[in-house]
Design an enzyme around this catalytic site. Structure first.
Site, PDB file in Angstrom:
ATOM      1  N   ARG A   1      18.127  12.496 142.272  1.00  0.00           N
ATOM      2  CA  ARG A   1      18.898  13.371 141.837  1.00  0.00           C
ATOM      3  C   ARG A   1      19.225  14.297 142.762  1.00  0.00           C
ATOM      4  O   ARG A   1      18.847  16.038 141.875  1.00  0.00           O
ATOM      5  CB  ARG A   1      16.914  14.656 141.537  1.00  0.00           C
ATOM      6  CG  ARG A   1      16.323  13.617 140.441  1.00  0.00           C
ATOM      7  CD  ARG A   1      16.329  14.013 138.792  1.00  0.00           C
ATOM      8  NE  ARG A   1      15.381  13.556 138.481  1.00  0.00           N
ATOM      9  CZ  ARG A   1      14.872  13.699 137.666  1.00  0.00           C
ATOM     10  NH1 ARG A   1      14.483  15.470 137.643  1.00  0.00           N
ATOM     11  NH2 ARG A   1      13.965  13.680 136.496  1.00  0.00           N
TER      12      ARG A   1
ATOM     13  N   ARG B   1      18.480  21.802 139.613  1.00  0.00           N
ATOM     14  CA  ARG B   1      17.753  22.902 139.870  1.00  0.00           C
ATOM     15  C   ARG B   1      18.097  23.770 141.250  1.00  0.00           C
ATOM     16  O   ARG B   1      17.801  24.113 140.685  1.00  0.00           O
ATOM     17  CB  ARG B   1      16.722  22.584 138.814  1.00  0.00           C
ATOM     18  CG  ARG B   1      16.962  22.836 137.229  1.00  0.00           C
ATOM     19  CD  ARG B   1      15.599  22.626 136.751  1.00  0.00           C
ATOM     20  NE  ARG B   1      14.728  21.433 137.173  1.00  0.00           N
ATOM     21  CZ  ARG B   1      13.875  20.894 136.796  1.00  0.00           C
ATOM     22  NH1 ARG B   1      13.281  21.623 135.456  1.00  0.00           N
ATOM     23  NH2 ARG B   1      12.957  20.440 136.669  1.00  0.00           N
TER      24      ARG B   1
ATOM     25  N   ARG C   1      24.403  24.858 133.727  1.00  0.00           N
ATOM     26  CA  ARG C   1      22.745  24.348 132.842  1.00  0.00           C
ATOM     27  C   ARG C   1      23.087  26.184 131.981  1.00  0.00           C
ATOM     28  O   ARG C   1      23.254  25.982 130.558  1.00  0.00           O
ATOM     29  CB  ARG C   1      21.737  24.741 132.942  1.00  0.00           C
ATOM     30  CG  ARG C   1      20.944  23.457 132.659  1.00  0.00           C
ATOM     31  CD  ARG C   1      19.487  23.609 133.282  1.00  0.00           C
ATOM     32  NE  ARG C   1      18.541  22.677 132.339  1.00  0.00           N
ATOM     33  CZ  ARG C   1      17.478  24.075 131.572  1.00  0.00           C
ATOM     34  NH1 ARG C   1      18.034  25.127 131.741  1.00  0.00           N
ATOM     35  NH2 ARG C   1      16.472  22.814 131.197  1.00  0.00           N
TER      36      ARG C   1
ATOM     37  N   ASP D   1      20.675  10.888 131.891  1.00  0.00           N
ATOM     38  CA  ASP D   1      18.755  10.911 132.064  1.00  0.00           C
ATOM     39  C   ASP D   1      18.939   9.525 131.533  1.00  0.00           C
ATOM     40  O   ASP D   1      19.325   8.950 130.968  1.00  0.00           O
ATOM     41  CB  ASP D   1      18.732  11.598 131.171  1.00  0.00           C
ATOM     42  CG  ASP D   1      17.001  12.248 131.990  1.00  0.00           C
ATOM     43  OD1 ASP D   1      16.546  12.387 132.835  1.00  0.00           O
ATOM     44  OD2 ASP D   1      15.848  11.139 131.414  1.00  0.00           O
TER      45      ASP D   1
ATOM     46  N   TYR E   1       7.625   6.362 128.414  1.00  0.00           N
ATOM     47  CA  TYR E   1       8.259   7.472 127.502  1.00  0.00           C
ATOM     48  C   TYR E   1       8.640   7.091 125.775  1.00  0.00           C
ATOM     49  O   TYR E   1       7.996   8.188 125.306  1.00  0.00           O
ATOM     50  CB  TYR E   1       9.291   8.001 128.164  1.00  0.00           C
ATOM     51  CG  TYR E   1       9.132   8.557 129.596  1.00  0.00           C
ATOM     52  CD1 TYR E   1       8.370  10.030 130.000  1.00  0.00           C
ATOM     53  CD2 TYR E   1       9.108   8.010 130.344  1.00  0.00           C
ATOM     54  CE1 TYR E   1       9.103  10.501 130.866  1.00  0.00           C
ATOM     55  CE2 TYR E   1       8.959   8.451 132.098  1.00  0.00           C
ATOM     56  CZ  TYR E   1       8.929   9.797 131.751  1.00  0.00           C
ATOM     57  OH  TYR E   1       8.550   9.883 133.092  1.00  0.00           O
TER      58      TYR E   1
END
Ligand code: CP3
Length: 342
Positions: free
Chosen positions: A25, A29, A38, A75, A149
């Site tokens: 990652r 962020r 973003r 992703d 998911y």
């Protein structure tokens, strides 16, 4: 001659005097330049499907820190999206996939492989502009983690809904795993054709399975993916990251055929060095919270990992993704320590 790409060489089994470093990652962020782009693009999926923007995000941590590996910005849920579920990332909540397969048939979904095209375009752009010493990593989720998911339609604490579904209807669940496996093979082969040099399979939830389910839903599909890639893309290393696998790691390493294994932060690297096949490259496994803490706690955690894995090919990384509250200065301190140990 030594390979200019130390990460790729390590994944091929060559131990380096200084282990190559990248962070899971690493595009994300905690970087102000990521947050700015973003916000401009209006959300995660808009960013991930815009090849210029996604290539830029992939390169941001390389420019800032000079990591030895660049990981494609995308992703693991792109595969469910290509299998025909709708995907959204709401602000402040996790991803959503609709309709959830717990009460909708897989067969009713219409495949949309074209949804993966922007990812291949991103790969081509990044490949054309990476520094020569930087290894380019592609990735996908492992079938079990992706299935959790797809079945629940969202993330969950213990993947209970999906484990129950797998026990209650192994036929239907096996078909979900098979569909993800087939799409993942095409997806990774597509990334490789477009320019990635190695790939990682993220199995974030492999720790929630019983031994028999681990065999069926982690080892078997990952072995199928590795075998297919061996034929379609020979020579491209595969890193398996079965987070939470614990004592099942040696079996995973032997039976899937992956070239390298990632350790999460709960694994003792001294044990892993003894328990894993001789010479197999290992990746990991700094606790992301030690990176947030910084200071002497960070330094000693790094030094322990370097010492434990000094005798085998080692890729320095975290034990899971970098937290969004990680100070930039601590990432710089990590790189300085790994590259210039005291
Ligand atoms: O490592 C990288 O820098 C490459 C990009 C990458 C992302 N997700 C970008 C992302 C990778 C390799 C992933 C993997 C991923 N995605 C996993 C497996 C690894 C893990 O972290 O366990 C999983 C389970 C997902 C699914 C996913 N995507 C979740 C649960 C979330 C929401 C939680 C969160 O951290 O926001 C995402 C969104 C996501 N994927 C973000 C990023 C940078 C955050 C989106 C944003 O708000 O900007």
């Amino acid at each position: 001659m030594t390979h200019p790409k130390t990460l790729l060489a390590t994944l091929m089994g060559e131990r380096q005097p200084i282990p190559p470093v990248w962070l899971m990652r690493q595009a994300g962020r905690y970087l102000p330049e990521y947050r700015a782009l973003r916000a401009e693009k209006g959300g995660f999926l808009a960013l991930a499907t815009d090849p210029d923007a996604a290539a830029e995000v992939t390169l941001q941590p390389i420019r800032r820190f000079g990591f030895d590996g660049a990981i494609l910005f995308s992703d693991i849920l792109m595969v469910p999206w290509a299998l025909g579920q709708e995907l959204s990332f709401g602000v402040g909540e996790g991803p959503r996939l609709t309709p959830p397969l717990v009460d909708h048939a897989l067969a009713a979904l219409e495949r949309v492989p074209a949804r993966l095209e922007p990812v291949y375009a991103t790969v081509a752009r990044v490949a054309a502009s990476l520094p020569p010493q930087t290894t380019f990593l592609g990735f996908a989720g492992s079938p079990w983690t992706v299935a959790t998911y797809m079945v629940a339609g969202q993330g969950s604490r213990d993947q209970g809904e999906t484990r129950r579904y797998a026990y209650a209807d192994p036929g239907a669940f096996g078909a979900v795993i098979a569909a993800i496996t087939a799409m993942t093979i095409d997806y990774l082969a597509g990334q490789i054709a477009a320019g990635v040099e190695a790939v990682q399979l993220f199995d974030s939830w492999s720790g929630s399975l019983s031994p028999a389910q681990f065999e069926a839903y982690v080892i078997a599909p990952n072995a199928a993916i590795v075998a297919a890639l061996r034929t379609r893309c020979p020579g491209v290393p595969v890193i398996g990251f079965p987070k939470g696998a614990g004592g099942k790691l040696p079996a995973y390493a032997r039976e899937t055929g992956v070239d390298a294994v990632g350790l999460d932060e709960t694994v003792d690297p001294v044990w892993a060095h003894r328990a894993l096949p001789d010479g197999m490259p290992v990746q990991g496994n700094l606790d992301p919270l030690a990176l947030i803490a910084g200071g002497p706690a960070l330094t000693s955690a790094i030094d322990r990992i370097l010492a434990a894995l000094a005798e085998r090919p080692h890729v320095f990384n975290l034990g899971h993704g970098i937290d969004q509250h990680t100070p930039i200065a601590h990432v710089e301190a990590l790189l300085a320590r790994v590259r210039n140990p005291g």
